[in-house]
Every structure is written in structure tokens, then in C-alpha cells.
Design an enzyme around this catalytic site. Structure first.
Site, short mmCIF file in Angstrom:
data_model
loop_
_atom_site.label_atom_id
_atom_site.label_comp_id
_atom_site.label_asym_id
_atom_site.label_seq_id
_atom_site.Cartn_x
_atom_site.Cartn_y
_atom_site.Cartn_z
N ALA A 65 0.87 -1.17 0.00
CA ALA A 65 0.00 0.00 0.00
C ALA A 65 0.90 1.22 0.00
O ALA A 65 2.06 1.15 0.44
CB ALA A 65 -0.89 -0.02 1.23
N GLY A 110 0.90 -5.13 0.90
CA GLY A 110 -0.31 -5.25 0.08
C GLY A 110 -0.05 -5.93 -1.26
O GLY A 110 -0.97 -6.48 -1.87
N GLU A 113 -0.17 -9.53 -0.55
CA GLU A 113 -1.59 -9.83 -0.30
C GLU A 113 -2.38 -9.89 -1.62
O GLU A 113 -3.27 -10.72 -1.77
CB GLU A 113 -2.17 -8.78 0.65
N GLU A 133 5.17 -5.11 7.25
CA GLU A 133 4.38 -4.06 7.93
C GLU A 133 4.90 -3.74 9.32
O GLU A 133 4.79 -2.60 9.79
CB GLU A 133 2.90 -4.48 8.01
N1 CO8 Z 1 4.55 3.23 -0.77
C1 CO8 Z 1 4.93 4.40 -1.30
N2 CO8 Z 1 6.07 4.57 -2.01
C2 CO8 Z 1 6.84 3.50 -2.18
C3 CO8 Z 1 6.52 2.23 -1.65
C4 CO8 Z 1 5.31 2.12 -0.92
N3 CO8 Z 1 4.89 0.96 -0.41
N4 CO8 Z 1 7.50 1.37 -1.98
C5 CO8 Z 1 8.41 2.07 -2.70
N5 CO8 Z 1 8.00 3.35 -2.81
C6 CO8 Z 1 8.71 4.46 -3.52
C7 CO8 Z 1 9.90 4.94 -2.72
O1 CO8 Z 1 9.50 5.85 -1.71
C8 CO8 Z 1 10.72 5.59 -3.81
O2 CO8 Z 1 10.19 6.86 -4.09
P1 CO8 Z 1 11.17 8.11 -4.42
O3 CO8 Z 1 11.88 7.72 -5.69
O4 CO8 Z 1 10.23 9.26 -4.59
O5 CO8 Z 1 12.11 8.23 -3.26
C9 CO8 Z 1 10.47 4.71 -5.01
O6 CO8 Z 1 9.27 3.99 -4.73
C10 CO8 Z 1 11.58 3.71 -5.25
O7 CO8 Z 1 11.79 2.99 -4.04
P2 CO8 Z 1 13.25 2.81 -3.39
O8 CO8 Z 1 14.12 3.99 -3.72
O9 CO8 Z 1 13.05 2.52 -1.94
O10 CO8 Z 1 13.78 1.54 -4.19
P3 CO8 Z 1 14.74 0.38 -3.68
O11 CO8 Z 1 15.04 -0.44 -4.87
O12 CO8 Z 1 15.88 0.95 -2.90
O13 CO8 Z 1 13.84 -0.46 -2.65
C11 CO8 Z 1 11.84 -1.60 -1.88
C12 CO8 Z 1 12.69 -1.15 -3.09
C13 CO8 Z 1 12.60 -2.69 -1.11
C14 CO8 Z 1 10.54 -2.16 -2.47
C15 CO8 Z 1 11.58 -0.40 -0.96
O14 CO8 Z 1 11.06 0.67 -1.72
C16 CO8 Z 1 10.61 -0.69 0.15
O15 CO8 Z 1 10.98 -1.26 1.16
N6 CO8 Z 1 9.34 -0.25 -0.01
C17 CO8 Z 1 8.33 -0.37 1.04
C18 CO8 Z 1 7.83 -1.77 1.17
C19 CO8 Z 1 6.80 -1.88 2.27
O16 CO8 Z 1 7.06 -1.59 3.43
N7 CO8 Z 1 5.60 -2.32 1.90
C20 CO8 Z 1 4.51 -2.48 2.83
C21 CO8 Z 1 3.70 -1.25 2.85
S1 CO8 Z 1 2.42 -1.35 4.07
C22 CO8 Z 1 1.22 -2.30 3.36
O17 CO8 Z 1 1.31 -2.72 2.24
C23 CO8 Z 1 0.05 -2.61 4.22
C24 CO8 Z 1 -1.12 -3.12 3.37
C25 CO8 Z 1 -2.38 -3.04 4.17
C26 CO8 Z 1 -2.82 -1.62 4.34
C27 CO8 Z 1 -4.04 -1.53 5.15
C28 CO8 Z 1 -4.64 -0.14 5.10
C29 CO8 Z 1 -4.41 0.65 6.37
#
Ligand code: CO8
Length: 259
Positions: A65, A110, A113, A133
Site C-alpha cells: 500500500a 499489500g 496480499e 508491515e
Molecule cells: N509506498 C509508497 N512509495 C513507495 C513504496 C510504498 N509501499 N515502496 C516504494 N516506494 C517508492 C519509494 O519511496 C521511492 O520513491 P522516491 O523515488 O520518490 O524516493 C520509489 O518507490 C523507489 O523505491 P526505493 O528507492 O526505496 O527503491 P529500492 O530499490 O531501494 O527499494 C523496496 C525497493 C525494497 C521495495 C523499498 O522501496 C521498500 O521497502 N518499499 C516499502 C515496502 C513496504 O514496506 N511495503 C509495505 C507497505 S504497508 C502495506 O502494504 C500494508 C497493506 C495493508 C494496508 C491496510 C490499510 C491501512
């Protein structure tokens, strides 16, 4: 405004592509609503025999998400967001024809999921999975605590969810989170070949088998067997049952009508 979701048709296959590559295909509200609208319209489109869901770009299936949208949410808003995502993913799970996740990169939170809401998960060897998460102070909210537990068992689900560990495609295959791993180049070819194989079978039988599995798994075994026998009997009212069995006996290929 760019489409957050792109749909491509290849014969009877509809390929749904989550298309926010700069944000690692993270699901924001607009994308989730678009996905919901598209799934609803494809449900009614009888020319669609199977769905493939994948992510745009090289790196991500869906990285979860959208964290930037969630950061300042209050409890009520977060709960509503979780319910909306759960409903959309349940709609995917119960889509009346097969749904294949072609996991091309990160499937986190997500994203994992979403993949789990699909019937079958095909992963590129570059795919990575996790429910990270707890790193954000939250729990999975789009069905992850339930679907992951049902797929891989309590122990492996807790290992992934409590640790936030990210695992590779081979480990995901080993624990049963994915069903098949192929090279990155082969992913879409393999997903389409699998979809076409299913599309060529008796369509009602495939969709009724899906119903029997999805509903049966929520029941006690005896109710599940009863439900199966109801559907089994119902298959004998179809033209495709007559055709399938007659074709076998006549040593020819069946021609299914979907009736
Ligand atoms: N949300 C928003 N932006 C994201 C997300 C995300 N989940 N994942 C990546 N991005 C963005 C980064 O912020 C970055 O943006 P910018 O270029 O503007 O800085 C861009 O995508 C590229 O990401 P990275 O620079 O971090 O790229 P890397 O190759 O270094 O890393 C990863 C890739 C490992 C995927 C890393 O981006 C990461 O860890 N992302 C987050 C993963 C995460 O924590 N996901 C879980 C999110 S919570 C969730 O899904 C809960 C679902 C249920 C919700 C219920 C509702 C309340």
C-alpha cells in the site's frame, strides 16, 4: 492523467498491469478504486477466460500500500482503507474464472496480499516476497494475516509477519507461497500458456471447481464434501459434461461450448 491500471487483451486473456513503476506500483486509493472498477467490468465480460495480474517495470510487482498516503491516517480512516482493500482482493479471489499472479519483482505488504488473492502465483526468479508491515508499526491489512496463514500454515506465516523478512522466489516456492518459479524472460509466456491451458478446458467445470475449493476451504470437511457433491451433480446438467465424456469415448478432442 496516466492510468494506474492498464489492461491488455491477448485473445481470451486479460492482463491487468499495476502501472505506477516510479512508486514501485504501490497501491494508493485511486489505484485500488481503478482496480475494483476493472475487475467488476471484467466479471461481466464473457469473452475473458482468465486474468493475469502483474506489475509494470522491471523491479516491482507491487511494493505494498502507498505509505505516503497512509502516514497521517487516523484509526477510522485506516480501518476503512483496510476494508476497501480486503473487499477488492476478495472480489479478485472470487472472480468466476482463473486468476494468475505473474510476480515479476517485489511483492511486499499489500503486494504480497494481492498475489495471494489470485488463484495461482507464478514467480520470476527475481521476485521477492514479504509482509514488512511491522517495520512501519502496523500489521498486514489487506487480508495477509488470513490468506498467508491458510497458504503456508501458522508457523511460516508468523515467521514472515513477525520478522518482516523478505524472501526470494525459491524460498517462497519452498514454503508454498508461490506455485512455480520461472526465469524473468519466461514469466509472461509461462503465465499466458498456463492461462490458455485453463481456458481450453470446460469453462463451467473450471469455475465450479474454483468455487468448490474457495468455499469448501472455509467449511468443516463434511460440509465441504456435501458442497462438492452438489456441484459435482450440477456438472451433469451441462452440455460440456456430455461433450467431454462423449469425446473421450469417441477418442476425439472435446469441443466445449461453456454451456
Ligand atoms: N509506498 C509508497 N512509495 C513507495 C513504496 C510504498 N509501499 N515502496 C516504494 N516506494 C517508492 C519509494 O519511496 C521511492 O520513491 P522516491 O523515488 O520518490 O524516493 C520509489 O518507490 C523507489 O523505491 P526505493 O528507492 O526505496 O527503491 P529500492 O530499490 O531501494 O527499494 C523496496 C525497493 C525494497 C521495495 C523499498 O522501496 C521498500 O521497502 N518499499 C516499502 C515496502 C513496504 O514496506 N511495503 C509495505 C507497505 S504497508 C502495506 O502494504 C500494508 C497493506 C495493508 C494496508 C491496510 C490499510 C491501512
Amino acid at each position: 492523467m496516466p492510468d494506474n491500471i492498464v489492461v491488455e487483451r491477448d485473445g481470451a486473456i486479460a492482463v491487468i498491469i499495476v502501472n505506477r513503476p516510479k512508486e514501485m506500483n504501490a497501491l494508493n486509493l485511486a489505484t485500488m478504486l481503478e482496480l475494483d472498477r476493472i475487475i467488476r467490468s471484467l466479471e461481466d465480460d464473457q469473452s475473458v477466460g482468465a486474468l493475469i495480474i502483474t506489475g509494470s517495470g522491471e523491479k516491482a510487482f507491487v511494493a505494498g500500500a502507498d505509505i505516503s498516503e497512509m502516514a497521517d491516517m487516523g484509526a477510522m480512516q485506516a480501518k476503512e482503507w483496510a476494508r476497501l482493500g480486503q473487499q477488492v482482493f476478495s472480489r479478485i479471489e472470487n472472480f468466476p474464472r482463473p486468476v494468475i499472479a505473474a510476480v515479476n519483482g517485489y511483492a511486499l505488504g499489500g503486494g504480497c496480499e494481492l498475489a495471494m488473492a489470485c488463484d495461482i502465483r507464478l514467480a520470476s526468479e527475481k521476485a521477492k516476497f514479504g509482509q514488512p508491515e511491522v517495520n512501519l508499526g502496523i500489521i498486514p491489512g489487506f487480508g495477509g494475516t488470513q490468506r498467508l496463514t491458510r497458504l503456508v500454515g501458522k508457523g511460516q506465516a508468523k515467521l514472515l509477519i513477525f520478522s518482516g523478512d523478505i524472501i526470494d522466489a525459491q524460498e517462497a516456492l519452498r514454503i508454498g507461497l508461490v506455485d512455480r518459479v520461472v526465469s524473468a524472460d519466461e514469466l509472461m509466456v509461462a503465465a499466458k500458456a498456463l492461462a490458455n491451458k485453463m481456458i481450453a478446458k470446460a469453462p463451467l467445470a473450471v469455475s465450479q471447481a474454483k468455487l468448490a475449493i474457495n468455499k469448501g476451504v472455509e467449511m468443516d470437511s463434511e460440509s465441504g464434501y456435501m458442497f462438492e457433491s452438489e456441484i459435482f451433480g450440477m456438472c451433469f446438467t451441462t452440455a460440456d459434461q456430455k461433450e467431454g465424456m462423449r469425446a473421450f469415448l469417441e477418442k476425439r478432442k472435446p469441443v466445449f461450448s461453456g454451456q
